[in-house]
Scaffold this motif. Structure first.
Motif, PDB file in Angstrom:
ATOM      1  N   GLY A  66      46.064  36.000  47.417  1.00 58.14           N
ATOM      2  CA  GLY A  66      47.267  36.203  46.632  1.00 58.14           C
ATOM      3  C   GLY A  66      47.059  36.295  45.138  1.00 58.14           C
ATOM      4  O   GLY A  66      48.021  36.492  44.392  1.00 58.14           O
ATOM      5  N   ALA A  67      45.800  36.164  44.681  1.00 58.67           N
ATOM      6  CA  ALA A  67      45.500  36.278  43.250  1.00 58.67           C
ATOM      7  C   ALA A  67      44.829  37.627  42.994  1.00 58.67           C
ATOM      8  O   ALA A  67      44.911  38.549  43.803  1.00 58.67           O
ATOM      9  N   ASP A  68      44.166  37.758  41.862  1.00 56.47           N
ATOM     10  CA  ASP A  68      43.328  38.928  41.589  1.00 56.47           C
ATOM     11  C   ASP A  68      42.220  38.492  40.642  1.00 56.47           C
ATOM     12  O   ASP A  68      42.094  37.301  40.317  1.00 56.47           O
ATOM     13  N   GLY A  69      41.403  39.444  40.199  1.00 54.53           N
ATOM     14  CA  GLY A  69      40.249  39.089  39.385  1.00 54.53           C
ATOM     15  C   GLY A  69      40.592  38.393  38.084  1.00 54.53           C
ATOM     16  O   GLY A  69      39.798  37.600  37.569  1.00 54.53           O
ATOM     17  N   ASN A  70      41.774  38.659  37.542  1.00 53.27           N
ATOM     18  CA  ASN A  70      42.173  38.019  36.287  1.00 53.27           C
ATOM     19  C   ASN A  70      42.349  36.512  36.431  1.00 53.27           C
ATOM     20  O   ASN A  70      42.337  35.787  35.445  1.00 53.27           O
ATOM     21  N   ASP A  71      42.491  36.052  37.664  1.00 48.34           N
ATOM     22  CA  ASP A  71      42.719  34.634  37.913  1.00 48.34           C
ATOM     23  C   ASP A  71      41.495  33.790  37.558  1.00 48.34           C
ATOM     24  O   ASP A  71      41.643  32.630  37.170  1.00 48.34           O
ATOM     25  N   LEU A  72      40.293  34.366  37.695  1.00 49.48           N
ATOM     26  CA  LEU A  72      39.070  33.588  37.497  1.00 49.48           C
ATOM     27  C   LEU A  72      38.209  34.046  36.328  1.00 49.48           C
ATOM     28  O   LEU A  72      37.324  33.302  35.898  1.00 49.48           O
ATOM     29  N   ILE A  73      38.433  35.235  35.817  1.00 49.97           N
ATOM     30  CA  ILE A  73      37.535  35.735  34.769  1.00 49.97           C
ATOM     31  C   ILE A  73      37.564  34.835  33.527  1.00 49.97           C
ATOM     32  O   ILE A  73      36.570  34.769  32.778  1.00 49.97           O
ATOM     33  N   GLY A 120      54.298  42.210  50.038  1.00 53.49           N
ATOM     34  CA  GLY A 120      55.393  41.514  49.387  1.00 53.49           C
ATOM     35  C   GLY A 120      55.065  40.923  48.032  1.00 53.49           C
ATOM     36  O   GLY A 120      55.912  40.293  47.410  1.00 53.49           O
ATOM     37  N   ALA A 121      53.810  41.103  47.570  1.00 50.23           N
ATOM     38  CA  ALA A 121      53.412  40.573  46.264  1.00 50.23           C
ATOM     39  C   ALA A 121      52.722  41.689  45.494  1.00 50.23           C
ATOM     40  O   ALA A 121      51.553  41.956  45.718  1.00 50.23           O
ATOM     41  N   PRO A 122      53.438  42.380  44.594  1.00 48.30           N
ATOM     42  CA  PRO A 122      52.905  43.580  43.940  1.00 48.30           C
ATOM     43  C   PRO A 122      51.566  43.365  43.238  1.00 48.30           C
ATOM     44  O   PRO A 122      50.725  44.253  43.213  1.00 48.30           O
ATOM     45  N   MET A 123      51.346  42.181  42.676  1.00 48.80           N
ATOM     46  CA  MET A 123      50.114  41.935  41.929  1.00 48.80           C
ATOM     47  C   MET A 123      49.069  41.183  42.752  1.00 48.80           C
ATOM     48  O   MET A 123      47.928  41.080  42.344  1.00 48.80           O
ATOM     49  N   GLY A 124      49.464  40.622  43.874  1.00 50.84           N
ATOM     50  CA  GLY A 124      48.553  39.795  44.651  1.00 50.84           C
ATOM     51  C   GLY A 124      47.600  40.615  45.510  1.00 50.84           C
ATOM     52  O   GLY A 124      47.945  41.697  45.987  1.00 50.84           O
ATOM     53  N   ARG A 125      46.385  40.080  45.717  1.00 52.09           N
ATOM     54  CA  ARG A 125      45.374  40.745  46.529  1.00 52.09           C
ATOM     55  C   ARG A 125      44.847  39.769  47.577  1.00 52.09           C
ATOM     56  O   ARG A 125      45.010  38.554  47.474  1.00 52.09           O
TER      57      ARG A 125
END
Length: 219
Positions: free
Chosen positions: A27-34, A60-65
């Motif tokens: 549900g996050a993306d790379g910006n979550d940990l960089i 259902g989550a446009p930005m989530g991966r």
């Protein structure tokens, strides 16, 4: 196979002698940990950092991966998921190492939650093992297959909060047992009072672990 990409940080020294790859959670993306890379640049000045976005969008989550879908109802979905996601991540790691002129032994994988599942599954099966695997708040998928499938015994550090409400701390001890059964040594740290997340002590220990694992040996 969907190509993956994500935010990067160049090495503080200007010359990459190692590559640290952050694998984010569900549900996050790379910006979550960089941002962790920014904290670790002083400790690891010769490391390039990259945090790829997982290949699938979270419904259902446009930005989530997501690295693979989770229903939390099918006990076999994690095994199928890591197996299906492995080729795409392996290809990304190979390409990223090549872009810096680095060998596969100069790679460190850092995962959080679902990203830790990927780091352990992929890292322990690469043709040449990475220099280190660091996992936060995760679990070991399919430990019963590990002894037959593992290609090496890279240094591993697992860090988990004892109040984790998403992946309970029992998953840490299950991972330790599973790695032990495959004769793969593992270091671990339990963060008291921490839920599903990463605290300051976990970041400190992670940086020290990677600094040691990625130290360039003089010949």
């Amino acid at each position: 196979m969907t190509a993956i990409d994500g935010p990067r940080l160049a090495p503080a020294s200007g010359v990459a002698r190692s590559l640290v790859v952050f694998l984010h959670g569900y549900g996050a993306d790379g910006n979550d940990l960089i941002a962790i890379g920014r904290e670790w640049r002083n400790a690891l000045p010769d490391a390039a950092f990259v945090a790829p976005n997982a290949p699938e969008r979270l419904p259902g989550a446009p930005m989530g991966r997501q690295w693979f879908p989770l229903t939390f109802r099918d006990p076999d979905e994690r095994r199928r998921g890591v197996v299906a996601a492995r080729p795409g991540l392996d290809a990304f790691l190979d390409a990223e190492l090549a872009s810096h002129g680095l060998g596969p032994d100069r790679l460190a994988l850092v995962g959080f939650s679902q990203g830790t599942m990927m780091a352990l599954h992929v890292g322990l099966r690469r043709a040449i093992p990475p220099a280190a695997i660091l996992g936060y708040s995760g679990m070991l998928v399919s430990p019963e297959a590990l002894k037959a499938e593992a290609t090496g015994k890279p240094p591993i550090l697992l860090i988990h909060g004892d109040r984790d409400e998403i992946l309970p701390v029992d998953e840490l001890f299950a991972a330790i047992d599973g790695l032990g059964a495959a004769e793969i040594p593992v270091q671990w740290h339990l963060s008291p009072g921490l839920g599903h997340g990463i605290d300051g002590e976990g970041l400190r220990q992670g940086a020290a672990f990677l600094t040691s694992a990625l130290r360039v040996k003089k010949t």
